[in-house]
Design a protein around this motif. Structure first.
Motif, PDB file in Angstrom:
ATOM      1  N   GLU A   1      10.438   4.062   9.562  1.00  0.00           N
ATOM      2  CA  GLU A   1       9.529   3.036   9.001  1.00  0.00           C
ATOM      3  C   GLU A   1       9.275   2.211  10.298  1.00  0.00           C
ATOM      4  O   GLU A   1       7.888   1.767  10.307  1.00  0.00           O
ATOM      5  CB  GLU A   1      10.117   2.503   7.879  1.00  0.00           C
ATOM      6  CG  GLU A   1      10.433   3.192   6.673  1.00  0.00           C
ATOM      7  CD  GLU A   1       9.035   3.917   5.921  1.00  0.00           C
ATOM      8  OE1 GLU A   1       7.763   3.618   6.774  1.00  0.00           O
ATOM      9  OE2 GLU A   1       9.004   4.763   5.354  1.00  0.00           O
TER      10      GLU A   1
ATOM     11  N   ALA B   1       6.421   3.621  12.326  1.00  0.00           N
ATOM     12  CA  ALA B   1       5.130   3.876  11.682  1.00  0.00           C
ATOM     13  C   ALA B   1       4.609   2.468  11.722  1.00  0.00           C
ATOM     14  O   ALA B   1       3.388   2.230  11.595  1.00  0.00           O
ATOM     15  CB  ALA B   1       5.196   4.343  10.287  1.00  0.00           C
TER      16      ALA B   1
ATOM     17  N   HIS C   1      -0.083   3.251   9.087  1.00  0.00           N
ATOM     18  CA  HIS C   1       1.109   3.342   8.788  1.00  0.00           C
ATOM     19  C   HIS C   1       1.436   5.145   8.439  1.00  0.00           C
ATOM     20  O   HIS C   1       2.235   5.669   9.092  1.00  0.00           O
ATOM     21  CB  HIS C   1       1.629   2.479   7.698  1.00  0.00           C
ATOM     22  CG  HIS C   1       2.933   2.731   7.389  1.00  0.00           C
ATOM     23  ND1 HIS C   1       3.936   2.034   7.850  1.00  0.00           N
ATOM     24  CD2 HIS C   1       3.779   3.622   6.833  1.00  0.00           C
ATOM     25  CE1 HIS C   1       5.489   2.111   7.417  1.00  0.00           C
ATOM     26  NE2 HIS C   1       5.002   3.400   6.780  1.00  0.00           N
ATOM     27  N   GLU C   2       0.768   5.202   7.582  1.00  0.00           N
ATOM     28  CA  GLU C   2       0.885   6.655   7.164  1.00  0.00           C
ATOM     29  C   GLU C   2       0.485   7.802   7.950  1.00  0.00           C
ATOM     30  O   GLU C   2       1.192   8.969   8.219  1.00  0.00           O
ATOM     31  CB  GLU C   2       0.273   7.023   5.471  1.00  0.00           C
ATOM     32  CG  GLU C   2       0.540   6.156   4.489  1.00  0.00           C
ATOM     33  CD  GLU C   2       2.231   6.146   4.147  1.00  0.00           C
ATOM     34  OE1 GLU C   2       2.706   7.106   4.387  1.00  0.00           O
ATOM     35  OE2 GLU C   2       2.640   5.294   3.783  1.00  0.00           O
TER      36      GLU C   2
ATOM     37  N   HIS D   1       3.338   8.455  10.349  1.00  0.00           N
ATOM     38  CA  HIS D   1       4.281   9.610   9.864  1.00  0.00           C
ATOM     39  C   HIS D   1       3.811  11.146  10.025  1.00  0.00           C
ATOM     40  O   HIS D   1       4.589  11.675  10.397  1.00  0.00           O
ATOM     41  CB  HIS D   1       4.357   9.225   8.290  1.00  0.00           C
ATOM     42  CG  HIS D   1       5.365   7.951   7.942  1.00  0.00           C
ATOM     43  ND1 HIS D   1       6.492   7.781   8.820  1.00  0.00           N
ATOM     44  CD2 HIS D   1       5.284   6.883   7.223  1.00  0.00           C
ATOM     45  CE1 HIS D   1       7.045   6.704   8.389  1.00  0.00           C
ATOM     46  NE2 HIS D   1       6.235   6.077   7.274  1.00  0.00           N
TER      47      HIS D   1
ATOM     48  N   TYR E   1      11.180  -3.410   5.987  1.00  0.00           N
ATOM     49  CA  TYR E   1       9.882  -2.791   6.876  1.00  0.00           C
ATOM     50  C   TYR E   1       9.825  -3.677   8.062  1.00  0.00           C
ATOM     51  O   TYR E   1       9.663  -3.363   9.235  1.00  0.00           O
ATOM     52  CB  TYR E   1       8.760  -2.670   6.071  1.00  0.00           C
ATOM     53  CG  TYR E   1       8.757  -1.437   5.208  1.00  0.00           C
ATOM     54  CD1 TYR E   1       9.357  -1.263   3.973  1.00  0.00           C
ATOM     55  CD2 TYR E   1       7.804  -0.354   5.693  1.00  0.00           C
ATOM     56  CE1 TYR E   1       9.127  -0.155   3.263  1.00  0.00           C
ATOM     57  CE2 TYR E   1       7.792   0.843   4.814  1.00  0.00           C
ATOM     58  CZ  TYR E   1       8.351   0.927   3.922  1.00  0.00           C
ATOM     59  OH  TYR E   1       8.152   2.019   3.071  1.00  0.00           O
TER      60      TYR E   1
HETATM   61 ZN   LIG Z   1       6.475   4.517   5.900  1.00  0.00          ZN
END
Ligand SMILES: [Zn+2]
Length: 277
Positions: A166, A169, A145-146, A149, A220
């Motif tokens: 989000e 991601a 996920h990160e 980004h 999310y």
């Molecule tokens: Zn995020």
């Protein structure tokens, strides 16, 4: 889902990696707050770099996995952004890896505006990654996920709305990770019926995360499903048109409604509900 790490090494050749001495660490794209952590006397960072990433760590085994995954994500995600330049190149993106929960608390407490529930975060060209969770899967999902980004921040000249940032991601994190591991993209399984979701009127207007933990999880999930709906159930040309408008600086909500032909948010929600249920 059992996620072994061995498959990652098989899916792609290992990227070139080298240890870097502290005095040779690039600092050009760090904010003063990042430099402060880098120079903080309590941390004895070691440094490892690849073509696009510079990792600050105290345990090389995990750092090397992060570096390898970073390069694979870079490949997978940049291939999906053919019309965009890597604006950060040749500077590397930084990743601080924290293993001690107390160190993580110090980072969160020392970062104004940071949500206390943040498990890891990206600010500009820098990721703060907590090596957390008991299982490999937890760590890798957070990292995926990160990393999305971090890679997007290299390419995108504009700030995306919160739901899209989000949602991408969550979506790209999952699928780029599966692709990098040579696993099938079983998208049907990733989009099982959603029991509850954040109303789109709320989601599309949000500029901050919800206050309640359950609402955060819903936010999310809804973001991921909306991105999935736009990418999987709508013509690709619309996605490209929508994204082009965002890159040109258009406000996201009218761009979304007009591109997809929805009279209003209620019409968007009606179409989305058929996918999400
Ligand atoms: Zn995020």
């Amino acid at each position: 889902m059992a996620l072994g790490l061995a498959g990652m090494a098989l899916a792609a050749p290992a990227p070139a990696m080298q240890d870097v001495a502290a005095e040779a660490v690039e600092r050009a794209n760090l904010l003063p707050a990042d430099v402060a952590w880098l120079d903080h006397p309590a941390y004895r960072w070691k440094h490892l770099q690849t073509e696009h990433f510079l990792l600050h760590h105290d345990q090389k085994i995990f750092a090397a996995k992060v570096a390898r995954m970073g390069e694979q994500f870079y490949e997978a995600i940049s291939a999906d952004l053919p019309n965009l330049q890597d604006r950060a190149s040749p500077a590397r993106s930084h990743v601080f890896i924290l293993r001690d929960p107390r160190d993580w608390q110090a980072i969160v407490a020392g970062t104004p505006g940071m949500e206390t529930w943040a498990a890891s975060f990206v600010r500009g060209n820098v990721m703060y990654l907590q090596e957390t969770g008991s299982g490999v899967a937890d760590k890798m999902e957070t990292l995926a996920h990160e990393m999305t980004h971090l890679v997007f921040n290299r390419f995108l000249p504009v700030r995306l709305p919160l739901w899209l940032n989000e949602g991408l991601a969550e979506y790209d994190g999952e699928f780029a990770y599966r692709a990098a591991k040579g696993m099938g993209q079983s998208k049907g399984q990733a989009f099982r019926p959603l029991k509850t979701w954040t109303p789109l009127a709320e989601l599309l207007a949000a500029t901050a995360y919800p206050a309640e933990p359950a609402a955060v999880a819903r936010f999310y999930a809804t973001s991921k499903y909306l991105v999935g709906y736009l990418l999987l159930k709508q013509p690709r040309a619309r996605w490209e048109a929508f994204f082009a408008r965002l890159l040109a600086g258009a406000p996201a909500l009218p761009a979304l409604l007009e591109t997809y032909g929805w009279a209003d948010v209620a019409a968007a929600e009606k179409a989305f509900a058929r996918f999400a249920r």
